[in-house]
Scaffold this motif. Structure first.
Motif, PDB file in Angstrom:
ATOM      1  N   PRO A  99      66.986  58.468  42.356  1.00  0.00           N
ATOM      2  CA  PRO A  99      67.027  59.470  43.437  1.00  0.00           C
ATOM      3  C   PRO A  99      67.069  58.868  44.832  1.00  0.00           C
ATOM      4  O   PRO A  99      67.825  59.340  45.687  1.00  0.00           O
ATOM      5  N   ARG A 100      66.297  57.767  45.054  1.00  0.00           N
ATOM      6  CA  ARG A 100      66.286  57.235  46.409  1.00  0.00           C
ATOM      7  C   ARG A 100      67.619  56.589  46.766  1.00  0.00           C
ATOM      8  O   ARG A 100      68.051  56.625  47.913  1.00  0.00           O
ATOM      9  N   GLU A 101      68.258  56.002  45.768  1.00  0.00           N
ATOM     10  CA  GLU A 101      69.575  55.404  46.036  1.00  0.00           C
ATOM     11  C   GLU A 101      70.613  56.482  46.348  1.00  0.00           C
ATOM     12  O   GLU A 101      71.509  56.278  47.166  1.00  0.00           O
ATOM     13  N   ILE A 102      70.490  57.616  45.688  1.00  0.00           N
ATOM     14  CA  ILE A 102      71.397  58.733  45.995  1.00  0.00           C
ATOM     15  C   ILE A 102      71.175  59.172  47.445  1.00  0.00           C
ATOM     16  O   ILE A 102      72.124  59.316  48.223  1.00  0.00           O
ATOM     17  N   LEU A 103      69.905  59.336  47.799  1.00  0.00           N
ATOM     18  CA  LEU A 103      69.590  59.729  49.180  1.00  0.00           C
ATOM     19  C   LEU A 103      70.194  58.751  50.168  1.00  0.00           C
ATOM     20  O   LEU A 103      70.800  59.137  51.167  1.00  0.00           O
ATOM     21  N   GLN A 104      69.978  57.480  49.857  1.00  0.00           N
ATOM     22  CA  GLN A 104      70.465  56.430  50.746  1.00  0.00           C
ATOM     23  C   GLN A 104      71.982  56.523  50.902  1.00  0.00           C
ATOM     24  O   GLN A 104      72.521  56.420  52.003  1.00  0.00           O
ATOM     25  N   SER A 121      67.393  67.912  58.857  1.00  0.00           N
ATOM     26  CA  SER A 121      67.835  67.356  60.148  1.00  0.00           C
ATOM     27  C   SER A 121      69.318  67.001  60.108  1.00  0.00           C
ATOM     28  O   SER A 121      69.823  66.309  60.987  1.00  0.00           O
ATOM     29  N   GLY A 122      70.024  67.454  59.057  1.00  0.00           N
ATOM     30  CA  GLY A 122      71.474  67.231  58.997  1.00  0.00           C
ATOM     31  C   GLY A 122      71.833  65.792  58.658  1.00  0.00           C
ATOM     32  O   GLY A 122      72.937  65.335  58.971  1.00  0.00           O
ATOM     33  N   ARG A 123      70.916  65.074  58.017  1.00  0.00           N
ATOM     34  CA  ARG A 123      71.173  63.659  57.740  1.00  0.00           C
ATOM     35  C   ARG A 123      71.672  63.392  56.331  1.00  0.00           C
ATOM     36  O   ARG A 123      71.809  62.248  55.938  1.00  0.00           O
ATOM     37  N   LEU A 124      71.924  64.429  55.543  1.00  0.00           N
ATOM     38  CA  LEU A 124      72.414  64.206  54.179  1.00  0.00           C
ATOM     39  C   LEU A 124      73.787  64.866  53.998  1.00  0.00           C
ATOM     40  O   LEU A 124      73.938  66.070  54.185  1.00  0.00           O
ATOM     41  N   ALA A 125      74.740  64.046  53.595  1.00  0.00           N
ATOM     42  CA  ALA A 125      76.072  64.574  53.306  1.00  0.00           C
ATOM     43  C   ALA A 125      76.057  65.253  51.928  1.00  0.00           C
ATOM     44  O   ALA A 125      75.109  65.132  51.180  1.00  0.00           O
ATOM     45  N   LYS A 126      77.136  65.953  51.635  1.00  0.00           N
ATOM     46  CA  LYS A 126      77.238  66.652  50.362  1.00  0.00           C
ATOM     47  C   LYS A 126      77.324  65.643  49.214  1.00  0.00           C
ATOM     48  O   LYS A 126      77.925  64.589  49.345  1.00  0.00           O
ATOM     49  N   PHE A 127      76.710  66.015  48.086  1.00  0.00           N
ATOM     50  CA  PHE A 127      76.761  65.154  46.902  1.00  0.00           C
ATOM     51  C   PHE A 127      77.888  65.625  45.993  1.00  0.00           C
ATOM     52  O   PHE A 127      77.948  66.803  45.623  1.00  0.00           O
ATOM     53  N   GLY A 128      78.754  64.754  45.629  1.00  0.00           N
ATOM     54  CA  GLY A 128      79.860  65.126  44.729  1.00  0.00           C
ATOM     55  C   GLY A 128      80.963  65.845  45.481  1.00  0.00           C
ATOM     56  O   GLY A 128      80.813  66.227  46.641  1.00  0.00           O
ATOM     57  N   ALA A 129      82.092  66.038  44.791  1.00  0.00           N
ATOM     58  CA  ALA A 129      83.254  66.636  45.441  1.00  0.00           C
ATOM     59  C   ALA A 129      83.093  68.145  45.585  1.00  0.00           C
ATOM     60  O   ALA A 129      82.323  68.751  44.871  1.00  0.00           O
TER      61      ALA A 129
END
Ligand SMILES: [Zn+2]
Length: 405
Positions: free
Chosen positions: A3-8, A397-405
Motif C-alpha cells: 500500500p505505501r508503495e502505491i501511495l508513493q 490535499s489533492g496529492r494523489l493521482a488516480k489509480f489505474g486507467a
C-alpha cells in the motif's frame, strides 16, 4: 506492490497545506458508565464547529486491543507501519535533544537513580532531580568516561532525571535488555545481550554503569544510573522521499521532536515549556515555508497518566481556544485532529481504545455536531488503521493521482 508503495507512486505536488494536530493521549473514557469522556466534557466550540463540516472516524494505532507507545502511535500517524518500524526510546530521545546520531551508534536512555548502601535501588528517579542538576552530573560522567575500549561515550541530559547515553564505535548492536528492574528494592540488572552480536554493547554498558557509580560516589540523591531502551538508528524513508512533502514539526517535547526528525521533518524552535501561544506563533511564522505541519501537544497525555480528568479536560479546552483558531485562520487545505493513542484518566496510562479523529477539508461529508469519541464512532470515515491516515491526508490535499486507467 504494498500500500505505501502505491501511495508513493500516486503522489503528486499540490499547493494545499496539511496540518496534523496531535493531542497526545487524547482518547478517553467516561468516569461513570454512560458518561462523557474528557474530550466530550471539554468546552470546545471551535472543534465542534469543524466537526459539522468535517469527516469523523476512529483510528486503531497498532491493532485492535493493542496498547501503543507514543513512538508507535506517531509513526502510524505519519503513515509508517509501527510493527514494521520499531524504534527504541534511546534513539528517539537522542534525536529529540538534538544529539547527532549515526548508523555506528547505539543510543540508550538513562535514569539517574539513588542506590542504597547495599546496592539496591532506593529511588529509580533520584527524587526527580531537576534538569540543571542532571546536566551537571552528565558533565561529570562525560569527562570521567570519554571512551570505553574503542567506543566514544557521550552523555547528554534529557529532562529531569533522564539522560541519553550514546556509544559510537565499531561492532555495536542495540539488542540489549534494560538494566532497570522497574522496581525499587532490587539491584540494577546486568546488561544482557539478546543476541551474540550485542555482547560487546552489553559489556560496554556494564563498564559504563560501574564507572558512573564510581564517579557519582557519595553524591545525593543521584549516585547511580539505570539504562534502558538500547537502540540503533533505523533507516526510514522520509516524508519528502515518499510523498514529496516538505514537513515541519511544531512541538516542545524532545521525544516527539526526535520522531519528527527521524521521518525527515524540519523541527522548529519553540519555547522550553509547552505554551500554545508560542506554538501558534511558530506555526504562523513557518507557514509559507512548509506544506505539512505536525503540531504536538503533550499535556493531555501527562494529565491522563496522572488520572487527572479535570486537568486533561482543561488542556483540551485551551487547545480549542488558543491553537485551533490560530490554525484555522491560516487556511490549511486539510486539518486533521487526533491523538497518538488513548490515555483515559480512569486508566492512568495508555490504553488500547481507538482514537477519535477529525478530518476537515472542503471535501468532507460532515453531519456531526461535535468532535468526541461517540460522534467519531458514528463518523463517515468509520474505524480504520491509523497508518492509513496519511492516504486520507494526501487525497484531501489533492496529492494523489488516480489509480489505474
Ligand atoms: Zn503519546
Amino acid at each position: 506492490m504494498r500500500p505505501r508503495e502505491i501511495l508513493q507512486s500516486l503522489s503528486q505536488p499540490s499547493p494545499s497545506k496539511i496540518v496534523l494536530l496531535v493531542m497526545d493521549g487524547l482518547g478517553g473514557l467516561p468516569r461513570e458508565p454512560g458518561g462523557r469522556t474528557e474530550l466530550e466534557t471539554a468546552r470546545r466550540p471551535n472543534m465542534n464547529a469543524l466537526a459539522r463540516t468535517a469527516s469523523l472516524g476512529l483510528i486503531d494505532m497498532v491493532g485492535s486491543g493493542i496498547t501503543p507507545g507514543s513512538g508507535a502511535g506517531h509513526l502510524a500517524l505519519f503513515g509508517y507501519d509501527p510493527i514494521e518500524h520499531q524504534i527504541g526510546r534511546g534513539v528517539l530521545s537522542a534525536l529529540g535533544i538534538g544529539m547527532d546520531v549515526s548508523a555506528q551508534d547505539v543510543c540508550i536512555r538513562g535514569n539517574f537513580c539513588t542506590l542504597a548502601e547495599d546496592g539496591t535501588i532506593a529511588d529509580r528517579r533520584a527524587g526527580r532531580i531537576p534538569t540543571a542538576e542532571a546536566a551537571r552530573l552528565c558533565e561529570i560522567l562525560g569527562s570521567a568516561i570519554p571512551h570505553i575500549e574503542d567506543a566514544q561515550v557521550a552523555v547528554v541530559p534529557e529532562k529531569e532525571y533522564r539522560f541519553v547515553l550514546r556509544f559510537r564505535g565499531p561492532g555495536l548492536d542495540g539488542r540489549v535488555a534494560d538494566t532497570d528492574p522497574q522496581k525499587e528494592g532490587r539491584r540494577p540488572l546486568k546488561a544482557a545481550a539478546e543476541v551474540p552480536e550485542a555482547k560487546k554493547t552489553a559489556r560496554l554498558a556494564d563498564i559504563f554503569a560501574a564507572l558512573a557509580g564510581q564517579a557519582l560516589k557519595g553524591r545525593k540523591p543521584a549516585n547511580g544510573v539505570l539504562l534502558r531502551g538500547f537502540d540503533t538508528y533505523p533507516k526510514i524513508a522520509t516524508l519528502r522521499e515518499l510523498y514529496g512533502l516538505n514537513a515541519a514539526c511544531v512541538g516542545t517535547y524532545p521525544m516527539y521532536r526526535g520522531l519528527a526528525k527521524l521521518v525527515g521533518m524540519e523541527v522548529l524552535t519553540t519555547s522550553e515549556e509547552e505554551d500554545f501561544a508560542t506554538l501558534a506563533r511558530v506555526l504562523r511564522e513557518a507557514w509559507p515555508t512548509f506544506d505539512y505541519f505536525f503540531i504536538h501537544v503533550k499535556k493531555t497525555d501527562s494529565y491522563g497518566e496522572d488520572g487527572n480528568f479535570e486537568k486533561k479536560v482543561e488542556v483540551i479546552e485551551r487547545v480549542d481556544a488558543a491553537l485551533v483558531p490560530a490554525i484555522v485562520e491560516l487556511g490549511p487545505g486539510v486539518l486533521a485532529i487526533a491523538g497518538d493513542h488513548s490515555t483515559p484518566a480512569v486508566v492512568k496510562g495508555h490504553s488500547w481504545h481507538p482514537v477519535p479523529l477529525l478530518l476537515s477539508s472542503p471535501f468532507c461529508r460532515g453531519g456531526e455536531s461535535e468532535y468526541g469519541e461517540t460522534a467519531c464512532a458514528r463518523g463517515a470515515l468509520g474505524r480504520f488503521p491509523a497508518v492509513e491516515l496519511m492516504s486520507h491526508l494526501l487525497a484531501h490535499s489533492g496529492r494523489l493521482a488516480k489509480f489505474g486507467a
